[in-house]
Enzyme design. Structure first.
Site, PDB file in Angstrom:
ATOM      1  N   CYS A  55       1.332 -10.614   2.097  1.00 11.31           N
ATOM      2  CA  CYS A  55       2.032 -11.729   1.445  1.00 11.31           C
ATOM      3  C   CYS A  55       2.403 -12.804   2.456  1.00 11.31           C
ATOM      4  O   CYS A  55       3.156 -12.550   3.406  1.00 11.31           O
ATOM      5  CB  CYS A  55       3.273 -11.191   0.732  1.00 11.31           C
ATOM      6  N   CYS A  58       6.113 -13.546   2.728  1.00 14.36           N
ATOM      7  CA  CYS A  58       6.815 -12.479   3.456  1.00 14.36           C
ATOM      8  C   CYS A  58       6.685 -12.691   4.966  1.00 14.36           C
ATOM      9  O   CYS A  58       7.648 -12.497   5.724  1.00 14.36           O
ATOM     10  CB  CYS A  58       6.253 -11.114   3.069  1.00 14.36           C
ATOM     11  N   CYS A 191      21.126  28.590  -8.442  1.00 20.56           N
ATOM     12  CA  CYS A 191      20.660  28.087  -7.139  1.00 20.56           C
ATOM     13  C   CYS A 191      21.280  26.723  -6.827  1.00 20.56           C
ATOM     14  O   CYS A 191      21.112  25.751  -7.585  1.00 20.56           O
ATOM     15  CB  CYS A 191      19.136  27.993  -7.160  1.00 20.56           C
ATOM     16  N   CYS A 194      18.774  23.939  -6.357  1.00 26.42           N
ATOM     17  CA  CYS A 194      18.210  23.518  -7.647  1.00 26.42           C
ATOM     18  C   CYS A 194      19.149  22.534  -8.340  1.00 26.42           C
ATOM     19  O   CYS A 194      18.696  21.558  -8.960  1.00 26.42           O
ATOM     20  CB  CYS A 194      17.978  24.730  -8.548  1.00 26.42           C
TER      21      CYS A 194
END
Length: 441
Positions: A55, A58, A191, A194
């Site tokens: 870009c 940019c 757990c 988890c």
């Protein structure tokens, strides 16, 4: 001499794989692996630039972004994300153009769009205004939803409904017999890891579902309940994540556990299984405009006239292009072709005619630059050409006039051999051949 000059002076179509920012800058380089920890869990105010290496705007912003970062050091954090490489992060925050600047303030889950100027002074002023607003909010008790939760989000935390509950009864039908790619978490309710993964998995499921149109799906199996399917895949620890593709053995997921990491892997799986981009004939201006404007690079071939190759020869060239588009499909480039002589202005602007047919050019329509295939029009020759461009090497030239040439509207190829135009028969029986000087006969 001309190729040498182009090689020395020409800009590459694709910048080499080098970040705009390094460890020596005060701009903090952000990736899916560190974004959650650096930005979302932080109490600091952040200005984050999402950019793409190709870009031009940019590139122009880079020195001012660095200067602003140095000026704001210790006051406001300035970061940058290569959203071309890390599409998952850009997708999470709705980035559609480059550069996009987001302000992560009191509510990290809902960053604001930066609307100020792009000079270093304007960036500093915008950051200080945002900082004052943040302090006022804290004084008034409006603390927002800052980073303490550790949840990274892009316009929402995701919904559990997008995580498919998998069981011993439905696993085979949904995962093994379906055409979609699956990322499956095997968990245990007790757990701790988890539980930490659950919001990340839910947010990633929502983002991946949206961005892949449901072609990559996230599921979860309670391995303490559905022990048959869990034991089939040798689940011993929690959480365990496996990737399932139709007709293949499952593979272990080896990535990070943030939603950014999961989304990035999901999008990679999608691109691996996505069809190659369509190979289109240049029939009018709309086709080339849309294809080239929507792609970083546009690969255009000019093939010999159908009378020179016949349908079999032309299809051979198109097969080579199709194989290359499949090989480079992750690049999301556009692929086009035209018959020699159908788009003369385009050929002239690319200087193709002098190299013969078939010919190929790679075009960056944003920069109005192009590179020509100098090797053979074969899988090997084209692969070498595109590989060089991919790593930022190769010589380029600029379109004359700084714009795309005129594109003519033409009829689509019917897939058949070409036919010479029929010659008209002339009746010369009534023509009087009257010569004064009979010797001239």
């Amino acid at each position: 001499m001309r190729p040498l000059l182009l090689g020395v002076l020409g800009c590459s179509l694709v910048l080499s794989v080098q970040a705009f920012y390094s460890a020596s800058d005060d701009v903090i380089v952000l990736t899916p692996s560190n974004f959650n920890k650096e930005v979302i869990q932080s109490d600091s105010l952040w200005l984050v630039e999402f950019y793409a290496p190709w870009c031009g705007h940019c590139q122009n912003l880079t020195p001012d972004w660095k200067k602003a970062a140095t000026a704001l050091k210790g006051i406001v954090k300035i970061g940058a994300v290569d959203a071309d490489e890390h599409k998952s992060l850009g997708g999470q925050y709705g980035v559609r153009g480059f550069p996009t600047i987001k302000i992560f303030g009191a509510n990290k889950n809902k960053p604001e769009e930066y609307q100020g100027g792009r000079s270093s002074q304007a960036i500093v002023d915008g950051a200080m205004n945002a900082l004052r607003n943040l302090v006022k909010d804290r004084l008034s008790g409006k603390s927002g939803s800052s980073g303490g939760s550790g949840k990274q989000s892009g316009g929402g935390s995701g919904s559990k409904k997008d995580v498919v509950e998998l069981t011993d009864d439905n696993f085979d039908k949904l995962v093994l017999e379906g055409d979609d790619v699956w990322m499956v978490e095997f968990f245990a309710p007790w757990c701790g890891h988890c539980k930490s993964l659950e919001p990340e998995w839910a947010a990633a499921a929502s983002a991946i579902k949206e961005q892949t149109k449901g072609k990559v799906r996230l599921g979860a199996v309670d391995a303490t309940v559905h022990q048959a399917v869990s034991s089939r895949y040798g689940i011993r620890g929690f959480p365990t994540i496996k990737i399932f593709r139709k007709g293949e053995e499952p593979e272990d997921y080896q990535g990070g556990r943030s939603r950014g990491d999961i989304i990035e892997r999901g999008l990679d799986l999608f691109s691996d299984n996505a069809p190659a981009p369509e190979l289109l004939e240049i029939l009018n201006e709309d086709i080339i405009k849309k294809t080239c404007e929507d792609s970083q690079l546009c690969i255009i071939a000019v093939l010999p006239h159908i009378l020179d190759t016949g349908a079999e020869g032309r299809n051979g060239y198109l097969d080579v292009m199709l194989k290359m588009s499949e090989k480079y499909k992750k690049k999301m480039w556009g692929w086009l072709w035209a018959e020699a002589g159908a788009q003369m202005e385009l050929e002239a602007s690319l200087g193709i005619g002098g190299f013969g047919y078939p010919a190929m050019a790679a075009i960056n329509s944003r920069k109005m630059k192009f590179a020509l295939l100098r090797g053979s029009f074969s899988e090997t020759g084209i692969h070498e050409f595109l590989r060089e461009l991919s790593v930022g090497r190769g010589s380029t030239a600029t379109f004359g006039g700084g714009s795309m040439p005129k594109i003519h509207t033409v009829e689509a190829w019917d897939g058949k051999d070409g036919q010479l135009p029929e010659e008209e028969d002339y009746d010369l029986s009534d023509v009087d051949l009257d010569y004064d000087d009979k010797d001239e006969l």
